[in-house]
Design an enzyme around this catalytic site. Structure first.
Site, PDB file in Angstrom:
ATOM      1  CE  LYS A 245      12.824   6.961  22.367  1.00 32.31           C
ATOM      2  NZ  LYS A 245      12.948   8.311  22.774  1.00 32.31           N
TER       3      LYS A 245
ATOM      4  NE  ARG B 131       5.397  15.833  15.195  1.00 23.98           N
ATOM      5  CZ  ARG B 131       5.807  14.637  14.915  1.00 23.98           C
ATOM      6  NH1 ARG B 131       5.585  14.148  14.042  1.00 23.98           N
ATOM      7  NH2 ARG B 131       5.781  14.589  16.589  1.00 23.98           N
TER       8      ARG B 131
ATOM      9  NE  ARG C 240       5.682  14.575  23.974  1.00 22.74           N
ATOM     10  CZ  ARG C 240       5.287  15.895  22.632  1.00 22.74           C
ATOM     11  NH1 ARG C 240       6.116  16.186  22.312  1.00 22.74           N
ATOM     12  NH2 ARG C 240       4.167  16.034  22.643  1.00 22.74           N
TER      13      ARG C 240
ATOM     14  NE  ARG D 229       8.100   8.112  27.751  1.00 20.95           N
ATOM     15  CZ  ARG D 229       7.585   8.186  26.225  1.00 20.95           C
ATOM     16  NH1 ARG D 229       7.493   6.858  25.502  1.00 20.95           N
ATOM     17  NH2 ARG D 229       7.902   9.152  25.211  1.00 20.95           N
TER      18      ARG D 229
ATOM     19  NE  ARG E 225       9.789  14.103  14.962  1.00 15.59           N
ATOM     20  CZ  ARG E 225      10.234  13.741  16.238  1.00 15.59           C
ATOM     21  NH1 ARG E 225      10.916  12.804  15.562  1.00 15.59           N
ATOM     22  NH2 ARG E 225       9.491  13.244  17.662  1.00 15.59           N
TER      23      ARG E 225
HETATM   24  P1  AMP Z   1       7.094   8.913  21.865  1.00 11.97           P
HETATM   25  O1  AMP Z   1       6.246   8.484  21.248  1.00 11.97           O
HETATM   26  O2  AMP Z   1       6.948   7.357  22.528  1.00 11.97           O
HETATM   27  O3  AMP Z   1       7.995   9.483  21.840  1.00 11.97           O
HETATM   28  O4  AMP Z   1       5.552   8.677  22.828  1.00 11.97           O
HETATM   29  C1  AMP Z   1       4.255  10.494  22.627  1.00 11.97           C
HETATM   30  C2  AMP Z   1       3.531  10.186  23.953  1.00 11.97           C
HETATM   31  O5  AMP Z   1       2.682   8.757  23.179  1.00 11.97           O
HETATM   32  C3  AMP Z   1       4.468  10.579  25.442  1.00 11.97           C
HETATM   33  O6  AMP Z   1       4.733  11.734  25.481  1.00 11.97           O
HETATM   34  C4  AMP Z   1       3.796  10.096  26.128  1.00 11.97           C
HETATM   35  O7  AMP Z   1       2.532  11.266  25.684  1.00 11.97           O
HETATM   36  C5  AMP Z   1       3.017   8.873  25.299  1.00 11.97           C
HETATM   37  N1  AMP Z   1       3.178   7.770  25.169  1.00 11.97           N
HETATM   38  C6  AMP Z   1       4.232   6.793  24.986  1.00 11.97           C
HETATM   39  N2  AMP Z   1       4.732   5.772  25.992  1.00 11.97           N
HETATM   40  C7  AMP Z   1       3.775   5.594  26.619  1.00 11.97           C
HETATM   41  C8  AMP Z   1       5.094   4.927  28.257  1.00 11.97           C
HETATM   42  N3  AMP Z   1       4.970   4.213  28.388  1.00 11.97           N
HETATM   43  N4  AMP Z   1       3.593   5.076  29.384  1.00 11.97           N
HETATM   44  C9  AMP Z   1       3.195   6.671  29.111  1.00 11.97           C
HETATM   45  N5  AMP Z   1       3.096   7.520  28.272  1.00 11.97           N
HETATM   46  C10 AMP Z   1       3.814   6.984  27.195  1.00 11.97           C
END
Ligand code: AMP
Length: 192
Positions: A15, A135, A146, A90, A129
């Site tokens: 994404k 990481r 996740r 989300r 990754r």
């Molecule tokens: P991402 O890079 O979009 O996968 O986001 C990394 C982490 O940030 C996720 O696993 C969540 O812990 C938190 N996060 C990001 N966007 C949201 C959201 N819209 N609602 C809740 N937690 C979020």
């Protein structure tokens, strides 16, 4: 062109990369809640301290806090005439919060790009990754968690956006360019 877009899909589907590309193509800012949180964690801000553990465990940050951050971001000038959201909304609650943010300016999401990818494939990508970028905290357990959180809390949004008639499903398998072409062709079709 004014375009209010969202890209959605399982963690690891690519994404972020496609979000940057779409934002450039449609001349709109890409807004990633994950990036905002990570920048705050890196900068050790109050917000960063509040969300660090939650994010490291693969859980979602509470809706109220996340909604507040997005509401602030969408108020900024560069987002007035369009944006691409990556990683937000989300949850169903967040969808309703976003609707409420856009309603006062008579706006709504124009299209939702669903980047489709197989779970085993994305888990393999994320493990790779994690290893490449060193990481160590991105363990297989957290990566799998996740995916579960996505399946439980975010996947139901696909149906919701499909019912609204704004869902555009794109196969996320292929090179960055191949996927980009699919997305742009599909978006040009629904936005024109
Ligand atoms: P991402 O890079 O979009 O996968 O986001 C990394 C982490 O940030 C996720 O696993 C969540 O812990 C938190 N996060 C990001 N966007 C949201 C959201 N819209 N609602 C809740 N937690 C979020």
């Amino acid at each position: 062109m004014t375009a209010r877009l969202l890209i959605i899909g399982p963690p690891g589907a690519g994404k972020g990369t496609q979000a940057t590309q779409i934002a450039t193509t449609f001349e709109i800012p890409a807004i990633s809640t994950g990036d905002i949180f990570r920048a705050n964690i890196k900068g050790q801000t109050e917000l960063g301290k509040r969300v660090q553990q939650i994010i490291e465990s693969g859980e979602l940050v509470p809706d109220a806090l996340t909604n507040e951050i997005v509401a602030d971001r969408l108020q900024q000038d560069d987002a007035k005439n369009g944006f691409l959201l990556d990683g937000y909304p989300r949850t169903v609650d967040q969808v309703h919060a976003l609707d409420a943010m856009l309603a006062p300016v008579n706006a709504k999401l124009d299209a939702v790009v669903l980047l489709e990818a197989d779970t085993d494939e994305v888990v393999a990508r994320l493990l790779n990754r994690a290893q490449l970028e060193g990481r160590a905290d991105d363990t297989e357990e957290v990566i799998r968690h996740r995916q579960e959180v996505y399946a439980e809390q975010t996947a139901p949004l696909i149906h919701l956006f499909s019912e609204r008639g704004i869902l555009v499903a794109v196969d996320g398998l292929g090179t960055v360019e191949e996927v980009a072409n699919r997305i742009n062709t599909a978006l040009e079709g629904v936005l024109s």
